[in-house]
Scaffold this active site. Structure first.
Site, PDB file in Angstrom:
ATOM      1  N   ARG A  15      53.090  62.861  81.338  1.00  0.00           N
ATOM      2  CA  ARG A  15      52.471  63.394  79.988  1.00  0.00           C
ATOM      3  C   ARG A  15      51.243  64.196  80.245  1.00  0.00           C
ATOM      4  O   ARG A  15      51.517  65.429  79.972  1.00  0.00           O
ATOM      5  CB  ARG A  15      52.101  61.965  78.992  1.00  0.00           C
ATOM      6  N   ASP A  16      50.206  63.706  80.609  1.00  0.00           N
ATOM      7  CA  ASP A  16      48.986  64.590  80.755  1.00  0.00           C
ATOM      8  C   ASP A  16      49.240  65.714  81.724  1.00  0.00           C
ATOM      9  O   ASP A  16      48.773  66.847  81.589  1.00  0.00           O
ATOM     10  CB  ASP A  16      47.895  63.643  81.181  1.00  0.00           C
ATOM     11  N   HIS A 211      39.168  57.912  82.161  1.00  0.00           N
ATOM     12  CA  HIS A 211      40.412  58.855  82.280  1.00  0.00           C
ATOM     13  C   HIS A 211      39.578  60.235  82.787  1.00  0.00           C
ATOM     14  O   HIS A 211      39.035  60.906  81.576  1.00  0.00           O
ATOM     15  CB  HIS A 211      40.744  59.065  80.798  1.00  0.00           C
ATOM     16  N   HIS A 213      39.258  63.914  84.409  1.00  0.00           N
ATOM     17  CA  HIS A 213      39.944  65.174  84.849  1.00  0.00           C
ATOM     18  C   HIS A 213      39.010  65.726  86.114  1.00  0.00           C
ATOM     19  O   HIS A 213      37.586  65.284  86.065  1.00  0.00           O
ATOM     20  CB  HIS A 213      40.013  66.190  83.659  1.00  0.00           C
ATOM     21  N   CYS A 244      44.537  69.932  79.749  1.00  0.00           N
ATOM     22  CA  CYS A 244      44.879  69.887  78.084  1.00  0.00           C
ATOM     23  C   CYS A 244      44.980  71.364  77.782  1.00  0.00           C
ATOM     24  O   CYS A 244      44.244  72.156  77.876  1.00  0.00           O
ATOM     25  CB  CYS A 244      43.563  69.079  77.516  1.00  0.00           C
ATOM     26  N   ASN A 253      44.133  65.585  86.008  1.00  0.00           N
ATOM     27  CA  ASN A 253      43.355  64.254  86.291  1.00  0.00           C
ATOM     28  C   ASN A 253      43.104  63.794  87.760  1.00  0.00           C
ATOM     29  O   ASN A 253      43.906  64.398  88.758  1.00  0.00           O
ATOM     30  CB  ASN A 253      44.422  62.965  85.483  1.00  0.00           C
TER      31      ASN A 253
HETATM   32  P1  HMG Z   1      49.693  70.002  61.767  1.00  0.00           P
HETATM   33  O1  HMG Z   1      50.196  71.396  62.007  1.00  0.00           O
HETATM   34  O2  HMG Z   1      48.195  69.720  61.134  1.00  0.00           O
HETATM   35  O3  HMG Z   1      50.510  68.984  61.115  1.00  0.00           O
HETATM   36  O4  HMG Z   1      49.504  69.476  63.118  1.00  0.00           O
HETATM   37  P2  HMG Z   1      51.519  69.023  59.818  1.00  0.00           P
HETATM   38  O5  HMG Z   1      51.743  67.605  59.486  1.00  0.00           O
HETATM   39  O6  HMG Z   1      51.072  70.049  58.981  1.00  0.00           O
HETATM   40  O7  HMG Z   1      52.965  69.431  60.426  1.00  0.00           O
HETATM   41  C1  HMG Z   1      53.243  71.026  61.016  1.00  0.00           C
HETATM   42  C2  HMG Z   1      54.499  70.670  61.664  1.00  0.00           C
HETATM   43  O8  HMG Z   1      54.601  69.817  62.740  1.00  0.00           O
HETATM   44  C3  HMG Z   1      55.659  70.231  60.642  1.00  0.00           C
HETATM   45  O9  HMG Z   1      56.625  71.058  60.984  1.00  0.00           O
HETATM   46  C4  HMG Z   1      55.948  68.829  60.977  1.00  0.00           C
HETATM   47  O10 HMG Z   1      57.034  68.446  60.286  1.00  0.00           O
HETATM   48  C5  HMG Z   1      55.528  68.803  62.336  1.00  0.00           C
HETATM   49  P3  HMG Z   1      57.516  72.385  60.320  1.00  0.00           P
HETATM   50  O11 HMG Z   1      57.506  72.038  58.737  1.00  0.00           O
HETATM   51  O12 HMG Z   1      56.283  73.552  60.397  1.00  0.00           O
HETATM   52  O13 HMG Z   1      58.689  72.781  60.934  1.00  0.00           O
HETATM   53  N1  HMG Z   1      55.112  67.815  62.740  1.00  0.00           N
HETATM   54  C6  HMG Z   1      55.652  66.957  63.791  1.00  0.00           C
HETATM   55  N2  HMG Z   1      56.777  67.278  64.651  1.00  0.00           N
HETATM   56  C7  HMG Z   1      57.068  66.499  65.791  1.00  0.00           C
HETATM   57  N3  HMG Z   1      56.230  65.178  65.912  1.00  0.00           N
HETATM   58  C8  HMG Z   1      55.274  65.049  65.035  1.00  0.00           C
HETATM   59  C9  HMG Z   1      54.929  65.851  64.080  1.00  0.00           C
HETATM   60  N4  HMG Z   1      53.860  65.905  63.223  1.00  0.00           N
HETATM   61  C10 HMG Z   1      53.935  66.897  62.538  1.00  0.00           C
HETATM   62  N5  HMG Z   1      54.668  63.732  65.254  1.00  0.00           N
HETATM   63  C11 HMG Z   1      49.835  67.572  64.777  1.00  0.00           C
HETATM   64  C12 HMG Z   1      49.250  67.988  63.541  1.00  0.00           C
HETATM   65  C13 HMG Z   1      49.018  66.391  65.210  1.00  0.00           C
HETATM   66  C14 HMG Z   1      51.228  67.353  64.725  1.00  0.00           C
HETATM   67  C15 HMG Z   1      49.459  68.569  66.012  1.00  0.00           C
HETATM   68  O14 HMG Z   1      48.349  69.081  65.799  1.00  0.00           O
HETATM   69  C16 HMG Z   1      49.760  68.222  67.321  1.00  0.00           C
HETATM   70  O15 HMG Z   1      51.200  67.913  67.624  1.00  0.00           O
HETATM   71  N6  HMG Z   1      48.916  68.042  68.226  1.00  0.00           N
HETATM   72  C17 HMG Z   1      49.221  67.618  69.591  1.00  0.00           C
HETATM   73  C18 HMG Z   1      48.163  68.037  70.662  1.00  0.00           C
HETATM   74  C19 HMG Z   1      48.500  67.536  71.771  1.00  0.00           C
HETATM   75  O16 HMG Z   1      49.537  66.944  72.233  1.00  0.00           O
HETATM   76  N7  HMG Z   1      47.524  67.414  72.566  1.00  0.00           N
HETATM   77  C20 HMG Z   1      47.651  66.945  73.981  1.00  0.00           C
HETATM   78  C21 HMG Z   1      47.388  65.654  73.985  1.00  0.00           C
HETATM   79  S1  HMG Z   1      46.046  65.021  73.881  1.00  0.00           S
HETATM   80  C22 HMG Z   1      45.112  64.871  75.530  1.00  0.00           C
HETATM   81  O17 HMG Z   1      45.736  65.610  76.295  1.00  0.00           O
HETATM   82  C23 HMG Z   1      43.717  64.434  75.679  1.00  0.00           C
HETATM   83  C24 HMG Z   1      44.054  63.012  76.554  1.00  0.00           C
HETATM   84  O18 HMG Z   1      44.468  63.408  77.639  1.00  0.00           O
HETATM   85  C25 HMG Z   1      42.572  62.529  76.944  1.00  0.00           C
HETATM   86  C26 HMG Z   1      41.660  63.526  77.390  1.00  0.00           C
HETATM   87  O19 HMG Z   1      41.906  64.077  78.727  1.00  0.00           O
HETATM   88  O20 HMG Z   1      40.520  63.717  76.766  1.00  0.00           O
HETATM   89  C27 HMG Z   1      44.636  62.198  75.622  1.00  0.00           C
HETATM   90 MG    MG Z   2      43.687  63.969  79.555  1.00  0.00          MG
END
Ligand code: HMG
Ligand code: MG
Length: 308
Positions: A15-16, A211, A213, A244, A253
């Site tokens: 995933r990450d 966690h 990086h 990220c 990581n």
């Molecule tokens: P948004 O644009 O604010 O949401 O995104 P929305 O509700 O307005 O929806 C926009 C569109 O996304 C719509 O589609 C929804 O249907 C769709 P459209 O009508 O435009 O075709 N949608 C989805 N599609 C699939 N699955 C869903 C979903 N929800 C809405 N669950 C949202 C908000 C949270 C969805 C967006 O910002 C997003 O997906 N963000 C993800 C970011 C991400 O994955 N980042 C990386 C992971 S975090 C990380 O790496 C840190 C970590 O490792 C820890 C660390 O290192 O610190 C964990």
């Molecule tokens: Mg991370």
């Protein structure tokens, strides 16, 4: 403090790690990697994210990956396959694909929360509470992440108390474990220890995970510093893959191979097998066409006569 006798690693490479690869890794390669990670003795492997495919295209096949892994004849008993779920929509899709453990991801920084999930920290916690409620009705454990526990790519330094406040809210909401993310890898050992101590004042230490990086090469030192204050769960990524998409320049990581080498050297049990882990490392390195960032893997995989 005495170092823990046993440590659990949560593998986050599929995933990450892969969320940040410029190329889309085929589903079958992801499944092959997860199978090999299971062979190496990892008991928790984060396999994907049910997030918007517009935001993170690399995770668009998470449903297929999860289904294939759950149906695999190589699946090992007792291994959990958590997936990220940012909202109820993602949670429902994850459950539909067979998820039995999910993770929600908050931040200690407002700006990062906006860039990463397009809402404020408070708003995200409301969404996550709905996910936790649905999950608890299905007896699905939820892990909570806090990002930017040392610093934010947009706001700079983050105070340990801010991290502790978000960790506490996730814990009180019902998360069984809180993973503390140094998203941009700027932590150094004493700051990491201070941050853990602030969190451990409000969440039991045995429910906290590190966690880290490795942007500045400090991740393994931060794992050791965390062991020194009694932390016993760490997230790591095979080959040191990752980053990220919303923290530009952040590298992967801490590498699973490097953490295992450290743990073995310290005589700490993790239930893992280095030879099998190197097979997983080599498999994904071959696919990506580059050497693993993991120093232990590079050293151990170096062939006599090669120029490594
Ligand atoms: P948004 O644009 O604010 O949401 O995104 P929305 O509700 O307005 O929806 C926009 C569109 O996304 C719509 O589609 C929804 O249907 C769709 P459209 O009508 O435009 O075709 N949608 C989805 N599609 C699939 N699955 C869903 C979903 N929800 C809405 N669950 C949202 C908000 C949270 C969805 C967006 O910002 C997003 O997906 N963000 C993800 C970011 C991400 O994955 N980042 C990386 C992971 S975090 C990380 O790496 C840190 C970590 O490792 C820890 C660390 O290192 O610190 C964990
Ligand atoms: Mg991370």
């Amino acid at each position: 403090m005495e170092l823990p006798a046993r440590v659990k690693l949560v593998e986050v490479g599929p995933r990450d790690g892969l969320q940040n690869e410029p190329q889309i890794v085929p589903t079958r390669v992801k499944v092959g990697l997860i199978e090999r990670l299971g062979d190496a003795g990892l008991s928790a492997i984060e396999v994907g994210a049910f997030v918007s495919p517009q935001w993170v295209p690399q995770m668009a096949d998470s449903g297929e990956v999860l289904r294939a892994v759950l149906a695999s004849p190589r699946r090992r008993p007792g291994v959990s396959f958590p997936v990220l779920t940012p909202n109820l929509r993602g949670f429902d899709a994850a459950v539909e694909a067979g998820a039995r453990e999910v993770a929600i991801f908050a931040a200690a920084s407002e700006s990062f929360s906006q860039k990463n999930i397009n809402c404020s920290v408070n708003e995200s916690l409301k969404r996550f509470a709905a996910v936790v409620d649905s999950a608890s009705a299905l007896e699905i454990p939820v892990r909570g992440y806090v990002s930017c526990v040392i610093a934010c790519p947009y706001e700079g330094r983050i105070a340990p108390q801010k991290v502790a406040a978000v960790a506490q809210r996730l814990f009180e909401m019902g998360c069984h474990e809180i993973s503390l993310g140094d998203t941009i890898g700027v932590g150094t050992p004493v700051r990491v220890q201070q941050m853990i101590e602030a969190c451990a004042a409000v969440v039991p230490l045995d429910r906290l995970a590190g966690h880290y990086h490795d942007t500045f090469g400090m991740a393994i030192a931060n794992v050791y510093a965390s062991l020194e204050v009694g932390m016993a769960v760490f997230d790591s990524s095979i080959g040191g893959l990752g980053g990220c998409p919303y923290a530009l320049g952040a590298s992967g990581n801490v590498a699973t191979e490097d953490v295992l080498f450290l743990l073995q050297g310290l005589g700490i049990d993790s239930g893992m097998d280095m030879t099998a882990l190197l097979i997983a490392s080599d498999y994904i390195a071959q696919h990506l066409g580059r050497q693993p960032a993991a120093k232990a893997a590079r050293a151990l995989l170096a062939k006599p006569g090669s120029d490594e």
